[in-house]
Design an enzyme around this catalytic site. Structure first.
Site, mmCIF file in Angstrom:
data_model
loop_
_atom_site.group_PDB
_atom_site.id
_atom_site.type_symbol
_atom_site.label_atom_id
_atom_site.label_comp_id
_atom_site.label_asym_id
_atom_site.label_seq_id
_atom_site.Cartn_x
_atom_site.Cartn_y
_atom_site.Cartn_z
ATOM 1 N N ARG A 1 5.860 6.332 -1.302
ATOM 2 C CA ARG A 1 4.628 6.144 -0.534
ATOM 3 C C ARG A 1 4.946 6.218 0.957
ATOM 4 N NH1 ARG A 1 1.410 0.628 0.794
ATOM 5 N NH2 ARG A 1 -0.278 1.634 1.936
ATOM 6 N N HIS B 1 -2.426 3.439 8.043
ATOM 7 C CA HIS B 1 -1.661 2.193 7.918
ATOM 8 C C HIS B 1 -1.571 1.579 9.323
ATOM 9 C CE1 HIS B 1 1.445 0.049 5.208
ATOM 10 N NE2 HIS B 1 1.391 -0.664 6.311
ATOM 11 N N GLU C 1 -4.585 -2.271 3.453
ATOM 12 C CA GLU C 1 -4.858 -3.692 3.684
ATOM 13 C C GLU C 1 -5.918 -3.963 4.742
ATOM 14 O OE1 GLU C 1 -1.121 -5.620 4.536
ATOM 15 O OE2 GLU C 1 -0.483 -5.503 2.463
ATOM 16 N N ASN D 1 -1.268 -4.394 -2.748
ATOM 17 C CA ASN D 1 -0.026 -4.865 -2.146
ATOM 18 C C ASN D 1 0.044 -6.356 -2.423
ATOM 19 O OD1 ASN D 1 0.207 -2.323 -1.037
ATOM 20 N ND2 ASN D 1 -0.152 -2.966 1.076
ATOM 21 N N TYR E 1 2.668 -9.903 -2.469
ATOM 22 C CA TYR E 1 3.970 -10.486 -2.115
ATOM 23 C C TYR E 1 4.191 -11.880 -2.659
ATOM 24 C CZ TYR E 1 4.760 -6.565 1.005
ATOM 25 O OH TYR E 1 4.967 -5.290 1.487
ATOM 26 N N GLU F 1 2.708 -1.972 -2.850
ATOM 27 C CA GLU F 1 3.774 -2.669 -2.116
ATOM 28 C C GLU F 1 4.109 -3.956 -2.862
ATOM 29 O OE1 GLU F 1 3.205 -3.668 2.060
ATOM 30 O OE2 GLU F 1 2.258 -1.721 2.422
ATOM 31 N N TRP G 1 8.277 -2.447 -1.408
ATOM 32 C CA TRP G 1 8.427 -2.506 0.036
ATOM 33 C C TRP G 1 9.780 -3.099 0.345
ATOM 34 C CZ3 TRP G 1 5.526 -0.202 3.615
ATOM 35 C CH2 TRP G 1 5.853 -0.477 4.945
ATOM 36 N N GLU H 1 8.963 -4.338 11.555
ATOM 37 C CA GLU H 1 8.138 -5.237 10.748
ATOM 38 C C GLU H 1 7.065 -5.921 11.617
ATOM 39 O OE1 GLU H 1 6.388 -7.107 7.925
ATOM 40 O OE2 GLU H 1 7.844 -5.568 7.395
#
Ligand code: GBH
Length: 481
Positions: A78, A124, A170, A309, A311, A384, A433, A440
């Site tokens: 990606r 993005h 996002e 995505n 986490y 992600e 990711w 970052e």
């Protein structure tokens, strides 16, 4: 090692990146500045003063990157496109920058030649600065035709090489971090210590509204004018947290439902129903822009799949309605709930990682997949998922390459996907990711999410971490042939 296949042969796995985080070369070949080039040029805006100007130098090292990825065994990758390379003047009708288009064509062809399927994100977060200056970017509905035009140019110039499009990455994070918390570009917030301009209660809702309309308009162009000839799929990428009620009390359960509706449902539900979740409307009342009937029809059904995505998981409890959540992206935005990583006995639900907002909680991922499937019924693409190891940025290179914490995170999260596929949840991809350490955002270069270590002191040389080899073997053993 088990040899029984757990993932179907057409399952997509690999790694992800985003243009502003890796490309560098921010004024090469006619590129104009993005809001992240501008925002990060102020060293106060990131942990280490880092900016986008060199990043991981992917703009010059793309061939090496494709070879490295091939050695990792992936079948997918990606990446995102810089709007400012393709249309430096941003607006509809402005000149297409051939050099920018050519760079992406080279990369996409290189991936296809290596047997790697590209997943391409249109946006993005690296908005053309000219559009921020002209009308405040996504705060204005003028963005919608400009984004639609940009999308059309991308399908026309690159669409013969792309089968999987992601429109916007996002929108919840772009709205909240950029227009309420103010830590991301364009850096707006009600907090006057952070920004001279902004309103954390209303702007994220307006920005979110325009993001949804821009997304849906870009999808309509693809569906109407390109899908039949190019044959690809297109959808939105939503950042989702799992939320688990702290106790069985009705209050904590209601707070959790609200949390999921506000954070996850804000952008996912309209894709299916054409409107915001009822709880979201209730929370925001008249501050929330309303969709017209035509807009509802446009937004409803505007995603061929749901890209997620994900986490981490938070414990959620009801709090005094005037209290903001103690942490997290909703802190400026959703009073009445508190989130954290401790269960009701004060025990952490996952070990501390290298960043305070993320902890490994694989069972939470499993629950999220069930919930997303039940709530929205779309095919799910994990676009992600990843982690930073404890202290990772303070370790020597040799130490950092032994990233067992990441090995454990990625493999246990992948196990959850295998389990859920077995139970009938249609998960189609696992894009981790990240391919390499990279820029970052507000953490600058201090948060290393990569399965590849970057030596920022030595020409951004690439060194595979243990996780890259581990995941190659993991999928070699489990992917059906
Ligand atoms: C993703 O966002 C991005 O798509 C990607 O570009 C990024 O590199 C990756 O994650 C890793 O961070 O400061 O308390 O408000 C993930 C969602 C939401 C995670 C905001 C960090 C900050 C918490 N991000 N959150 S807070």
């Amino acid at each position: 090692m088990s040899t029984s296949a757990k993932f179907p042969a057409d399952f997509h796995w690999g790694y992800a990146t985003a243009s502003a985080q890796v490309e560098g070369s921010i004024s090469a070949d006619g590129k104009s500045p993005s809001i992240w080039d501008t925002f990060s040029s102020d060293p106060a805006h990131s942990e280490d003063g880092g900016n986008t100007s060199t990043a991981t130098e992917t703009y010059t090292k793309w061939q090496e990157d494709i070879a490295l990825m091939k050695s990792y065994g992936v079948n997918s990758y990606r990446l995102s496109l810089s709007w400012t390379r393709i249309l430096p003047d941003g607006v509809a009708g402005s000149k297409v920058n051939k050099a920018g288009v050519e760079w992406y064509r080279k990369v996409l062809k290189g991936l296809l030649e290596a047997g790697i399927t590209p997943f391409v994100t249109l946006f993005h977060w690296d908005l053309p600065q000219v559009l921020q200056d002209k009308y405040l970017g996504f705060l204005s509905s003028e963005i919608v035709p400009d984004f639609e035009n940009y999308a059309r140019v991308c399908y026309r110039e690159l669409g013969d090489l792309v089968q999987y499009w992601f429109t916007i990455n996002e929108p919840n994070v772009y709205s909240l971090l950029g227009h309420a918390i103010g830590k991301h570009a364009p850096g707006r917030s009600s907090d006057r210590n952070i920004s001279p301009q902004g309103d954390s209660q209303t702007e994220p809702l307006i920005v979110g509204h325009n993001l949804l309309l821009a997304h849906a308009s870009a999808v309509k162009v693809y569906h109407d004018d390109f899908a039949s000839s190019q044959g690809g799929k297109i959808g939105l990428v939503v950042n989702m947290l799992w939320g688990e009620p702290l106790t069985d009390s009705a209050e904590d359960k209601a707070a959790t439902e609200k949390f999921l509706a506000v954070y996850n449902g804000w952008f996912a539900e309209p894709l299916v129903t054409g409107d915001y979740p009822a709880l979201f409307k209730e929370v925001h009342g008249s501050r929330l822009p309303a969709f017209t009937d035509n807009q509802k029809a446009l937004v409803k059904g505007s995603s061929d799949f749901l890209a997620i995505n994900h986490y981490t998981t938070n414990m959620v409890r009801a709090a005094d309605s005037s209290a903001a959540p103690t942490t997290g992206p909703l802190s400026a935005f959703l009073p009445g709930i508190e989130i954290g990583f401790e269960d009701k006995d004060g025990k952490p639900i996952g070990p501390a990682a290298g960043l305070s907002w993320v902890r490994p909680v694989p069972w939470g991922f499993g629950k999220l997949l069930d919930w997303a499937h039940k709530s929205y019924g779309l095919d799910i693409y994990i676009s992600e998922n990843g982690v930073v190891c404890p202290n990772e940025n303070r370790l020597s290179r040799d130490e950092a390459l032994q990233d067992d914490f990441r090995v454990n995170y990625l493999s246990t999260y992948a196990d959850q996907i295998a389990l859920k596929i077995e139970q009938g949840v249609p998960v189609k991809s696992y894009l981790m990711w990240a391919f390499t350490d990279n820029f970052e955002w507000q953490e600058g270069y201090t948060a290393r999410f990569g399965v590849t270590w970057i030596d920022y002191q030595d020409d951004c040389r690439r060194y595979p971490k243990k996780s890259a080899g581990y995941m190659r073997n993991y999928f070699a053993a489990r992917l059906a042939r």
